[in-house]
Write a protein that holds these residues in place. Structure first.
Motif, PDB file in Angstrom:
ATOM      1  N   LEU A 113      39.707  14.596  11.728  1.00 38.89           N
ATOM      2  CA  LEU A 113      39.063  15.500  12.511  1.00 38.89           C
ATOM      3  C   LEU A 113      39.593  15.602  13.859  1.00 38.89           C
ATOM      4  O   LEU A 113      39.880  16.658  14.284  1.00 38.89           O
ATOM      5  N   LEU A 114      39.891  14.303  14.344  1.00 39.18           N
ATOM      6  CA  LEU A 114      40.350  14.317  15.781  1.00 39.18           C
ATOM      7  C   LEU A 114      41.877  14.959  15.497  1.00 39.18           C
ATOM      8  O   LEU A 114      42.605  15.777  16.700  1.00 39.18           O
ATOM      9  N   ALA A 115      42.741  14.701  14.337  1.00 35.99           N
ATOM     10  CA  ALA A 115      44.065  15.476  14.199  1.00 35.99           C
ATOM     11  C   ALA A 115      43.911  16.883  14.382  1.00 35.99           C
ATOM     12  O   ALA A 115      44.737  17.776  14.833  1.00 35.99           O
ATOM     13  N   LEU A 116      42.762  17.435  13.602  1.00 32.53           N
ATOM     14  CA  LEU A 116      42.684  18.988  13.833  1.00 32.53           C
ATOM     15  C   LEU A 116      42.406  19.463  14.922  1.00 32.53           C
ATOM     16  O   LEU A 116      42.919  20.475  15.573  1.00 32.53           O
ATOM     17  N   VAL A 117      41.540  18.725  15.831  1.00 32.37           N
ATOM     18  CA  VAL A 117      41.309  18.927  17.223  1.00 32.37           C
ATOM     19  C   VAL A 117      42.462  18.973  18.221  1.00 32.37           C
ATOM     20  O   VAL A 117      42.771  19.907  18.748  1.00 32.37           O
ATOM     21  N   ALA A 118      43.278  17.924  17.745  1.00 32.36           N
ATOM     22  CA  ALA A 118      44.645  17.952  18.634  1.00 32.36           C
ATOM     23  C   ALA A 118      45.619  19.144  18.229  1.00 32.36           C
ATOM     24  O   ALA A 118      45.949  19.757  19.083  1.00 32.36           O
ATOM     25  N   ALA A 119      45.479  19.483  16.931  1.00 31.97           N
ATOM     26  CA  ALA A 119      46.371  20.604  16.650  1.00 31.97           C
ATOM     27  C   ALA A 119      46.025  22.039  17.209  1.00 31.97           C
ATOM     28  O   ALA A 119      46.670  22.842  17.535  1.00 31.97           O
ATOM     29  N   GLY A 120      44.518  22.070  17.198  1.00 31.23           N
ATOM     30  CA  GLY A 120      44.152  23.404  17.734  1.00 31.23           C
ATOM     31  C   GLY A 120      44.489  23.461  19.211  1.00 31.23           C
ATOM     32  O   GLY A 120      44.787  24.362  19.668  1.00 31.23           O
ATOM     33  N   THR A 121      44.066  22.221  19.892  1.00 30.64           N
ATOM     34  CA  THR A 121      44.493  22.293  21.463  1.00 30.64           C
ATOM     35  C   THR A 121      45.960  22.641  21.531  1.00 30.64           C
ATOM     36  O   THR A 121      46.277  23.171  22.565  1.00 30.64           O
ATOM     37  N   ALA A 122      46.614  21.899  20.956  1.00 30.53           N
ATOM     38  CA  ALA A 122      48.087  22.162  21.011  1.00 30.53           C
ATOM     39  C   ALA A 122      48.557  23.521  20.798  1.00 30.53           C
ATOM     40  O   ALA A 122      49.319  24.061  21.406  1.00 30.53           O
ATOM     41  N   CYS A 123      48.057  24.324  19.859  1.00 30.07           N
ATOM     42  CA  CYS A 123      48.442  25.742  19.641  1.00 30.07           C
ATOM     43  C   CYS A 123      47.676  26.394  20.831  1.00 30.07           C
ATOM     44  O   CYS A 123      48.477  27.610  21.378  1.00 30.07           O
ATOM     45  N   GLY A 124      46.523  26.283  21.155  1.00 30.21           N
ATOM     46  CA  GLY A 124      45.832  26.946  22.550  1.00 30.21           C
ATOM     47  C   GLY A 124      46.671  26.707  23.807  1.00 30.21           C
ATOM     48  O   GLY A 124      47.096  27.579  24.580  1.00 30.21           O
ATOM     49  N   ALA A 125      47.311  25.412  23.969  1.00 24.63           N
ATOM     50  CA  ALA A 125      48.002  24.985  25.189  1.00 24.63           C
ATOM     51  C   ALA A 125      49.264  25.683  25.160  1.00 24.63           C
ATOM     52  O   ALA A 125      49.933  26.079  26.186  1.00 24.63           O
ATOM     53  N   LEU A 126      49.983  25.776  23.893  1.00 26.41           N
ATOM     54  CA  LEU A 126      51.452  26.601  23.863  1.00 26.41           C
ATOM     55  C   LEU A 126      51.282  27.974  24.222  1.00 26.41           C
ATOM     56  O   LEU A 126      52.168  28.433  24.771  1.00 26.41           O
TER      57      LEU A 126
END
Length: 428
Positions: A113-126
């Motif tokens: 779950l946290l890995a998916l959250v981190a991936a979504g955040t990374a996309c948004g931040a990029l």
């Protein structure tokens, strides 16, 4: 055009179809993001039953936000910004679908779950630095602040409505439905970005001459007094006076720890922000954007000092509402100033610096407030922090004439006055 706008300035929505599409998509994405935040918090608590687990959400979002935000700034000055935001928004959609799938499958692994959250955040931040440059490319200079005010209002409304809506959805249909709602909202954001025109970084004289432009966003900011003054003002306000971490302690010592009162603290800040947004037409046409930001940041600090002194509930909530309104005005004017004062070839990198300051300042400010309150008391931390923030803003105003005298570029049908030429645009 001298007509006064007393309330919300809606010219950007009426004059620019691309901006209107962007605003609708961004509003939907913000609402979905708030719903997903509640769903993730609820699921992590269900899986771990630990504040360490819920605290890990901050780690999973904070680190990707800073690291990929800086990388996104460099990319935004190298490629078509629309293409970059298309790709990162599509990545967010895939993550939203993954969150929905793992919840529907009954996932019990918190690390997934946290890995998916981190991936979504990374996309948004990029994609965030590129996305920040869109309003200044889609709107006339005199409407940029109004466009940012509209975006800020949609964010404030999402902060109020998103968590409540997520709670209702989770209670009635469980977690997968909340994640599905986020996915639908992200689809709207993808469709909005697809309709935007191409937005490649503009070619500068330095590029034509074959010389490499300034590399780092921090270096670009530091060489322009208006930019570093605006960001120093924001950092002074958030680093020295951020109050959120102190809310539970203030609620405990003054109001018996009532959870409803704690919720009112957060709502009061949001209500003040929405109120300022609805009346933003009174400030978005003011040409002295730097002075407006300085005054708003000082009011933020003084209002939070007042919250630290206020005993009864209603004066305390009133101070928080004033602080929320001042914060909204400061954010709107700072964002417009940063975009208008930055040459387009550098906007991605400068936006990434603004993004990092916007993320790190409040977090460090909450940490500072918590440390000071643990050593002294919550009221003392609030009062000294608020007054220190106001004094720091005054110091920036006293030492940065470029920010103090900055004027927004005139409307296309309005002659430019000599004082609108700002020395801050010089590259040193």
């Amino acid at each position: 055009m001298n007509r006064r706008v007393r309330f919300l300035d809606t010219r950007p929505l009426l004059s620019s179809r691309p901006f209107r599409d962007l605003w609708i998509g961004t509003s939907a994405s913000q609402l979905g993001g708030q719903m997903a935040t509640v769903a993730v918090l609820a699921q992590v608590w269900d899986l771990t039953g630990s504040t360490v687990g819920t605290g890990a959400i901050g780690l999973a979002t904070g680190l990707p936000m800073v690291l990929f935000g800086l990388l996104g700034g460099t990319l935004a000055d190298s490629v078509d910004r629309r293409a970059l935001v298309r790709a990162t928004t599509a990545g967010q959609l895939l993550v939203a679908a993954g969150l929905c799938a793992q919840a529907a499958a009954g996932n019990r692994n918190v690390f997934l779950l946290l890995a998916l959250v981190a991936a979504g955040t990374a996309c948004g931040a990029l994609g965030a630095p590129a996305r920040r440059t869109f309003p200044v490319r889609l709107l006339p200079a005199d409407q940029v602040a109004a466009g940012l005010a509209l975006t800020n209002i949609s964010f404030q409304v999402a902060m109020l409505a998103g968590p409540a809506l997520a709670g209702l959805i989770i209670a009635r249909w469980d977690l997968p439905a909340a994640y599905a709602a986020q996915a639908v909202a992200t689809v709207a954001s993808v469709l909005a970005v697809i309709r935007l025109p191409a937005m490649k970084p503009e070619v500068t004289d330095a590029t034509v001459a074959g010389r490499r432009p300034e590399r780092g966003g921090w270096r670009i900011v530091l060489r322009r007094p208006t930019l570093w003054g605006s960001m120093a003002t924001d950092l002074s306000a958030t680093l020295l006076a951020m109050p959120i971490a102190l809310f539970p302690l203030v609620n405990e010592i003054r109001f018996g720890g009532n959870p409803q009162t704690l919720g009112l603290f957060l709502s009061a800040v949001a209500v003040g922000g929405i109120g300022a947004g609805l009346l933003s037409g009174t400030v978005t046409r003011l040409r002295r954007g730097g002075l407006v930001q300085l005054c708003a940041a000082a009011v933020w600090g003084l209002a939070l000092a007042g919250f630290g002194l206020a005993g009864p509930l209603w004066p305390a909530l009133g101070c928080l509402a004033v602080a929320g309104a001042a914060d909204t005005v400061s954010v709107i004017t700072r964002s417009a100033l940063v975009q208008l004062e930055t040459p387009d070839a550098y906007r991605g990198r400068v936006s990434s610096v603004e993004h990092v300051i916007g993320v790190a300042g409040p977090e460090l400010g909450n940490f500072r407030g918590g440390l000071m309150a643990s050593a002294t008391s919550a009221p003392f931390a609030l009062v000294t922090g608020g007054l220190s923030a106001a004094l720091a803003v005054a110091a920036v105003a006293a030492t940065n004439a470029s920010l103090r005298t900055y004027r927004t570029p005139p409307a296309p049908d309005e002659p430019a006055a000599p004082e609108t030429v700002d020395a801050a645009t010089a590259t040193g």
